[in-house]
Enzyme design. Sequence first.
Site, PDB file in Angstrom:
ATOM      1  N   ASP A  59       0.874  -1.176   0.000  1.00 45.30           N
ATOM      2  CA  ASP A  59       0.000   0.000   0.000  1.00 45.30           C
ATOM      3  C   ASP A  59       0.910   1.225   0.000  1.00 45.30           C
ATOM      4  O   ASP A  59       1.785   1.353   0.874  1.00 45.30           O
ATOM      5  CB  ASP A  59      -0.860   0.042   1.263  1.00 45.30           C
ATOM      6  N   SER A 198       8.242   4.910   5.437  1.00 39.73           N
ATOM      7  CA  SER A 198       9.232   4.106   4.746  1.00 39.73           C
ATOM      8  C   SER A 198       8.933   4.025   3.250  1.00 39.73           C
ATOM      9  O   SER A 198       7.876   4.446   2.801  1.00 39.73           O
ATOM     10  CB  SER A 198       9.276   2.699   5.352  1.00 39.73           C
TER      11      SER A 198
END
Length: 238
Positions: A59, A198
């Site tokens: 995602d 991240s």
Amino acid sequence: MNSFLSKHKIQPFIQKNHIDMSQYIVQDYHSYNDFFTRQIKREYRPFSKDSHTLIAPADSKLTYYPIFQDTHLKIKDSLYSLEDLLQNQELAHSYQGGVCLIFRLTVDDYHRYCFIDNGTKEDDHYIPGIFHTVNPIANDYYPIYKQNARSYSLLHTENFDDVIYMEVGAMMVGKIVNHSKTSFQKGEEKGYFEFGGSTIVMLLKANIIDIDEDIIKNSMTHDETRVLMGEKIGVKRV
């Protein structure tokens, strides 16, 4: 769910970001990291088993770059040449003319990621981050040179040739946790990020893949494309 974290800490975050917790495996959350690394129920991240379909590993917000000799990639507010990114000139050269896909994860995203095909994996290569001032004596101006900690592995895939799969974390957050695997199946979990925003970077060689047109068009205008883990993002070139 731990009642204190639910009521006073995590629940406002869930509401603010419109997270549907019914999609996730029920567990107690004793820390933000527990919540950050929560696991989704498999049926909420289906993926195409068609061997010619390239799927998103996570995602994320996706940006596409064609790879040229002078390409510089913007990753977590730092610019990298391909050689800088990999710290390997020969490996970087083998991806000239290919495709770079940058998947930017934010705190509201699902922070586990998967393999994009069947295949085998070489050992992980870890590159520590760098953070220092370039010119510390120049009056009140302190230019910063920064490279993020990152880990990459070479995937020998059945359908997309050799793919470089890299996880990027910040200096103090975004710890990278990869499962110990030498072979893998499409859609199988590769690892997860611990607390902190991240990024995943994938490199594919020339003439291997045709990325979906909407992703390319959005990237040309510096717009990211929202994708979910397992979603189609391209097809194998035939």
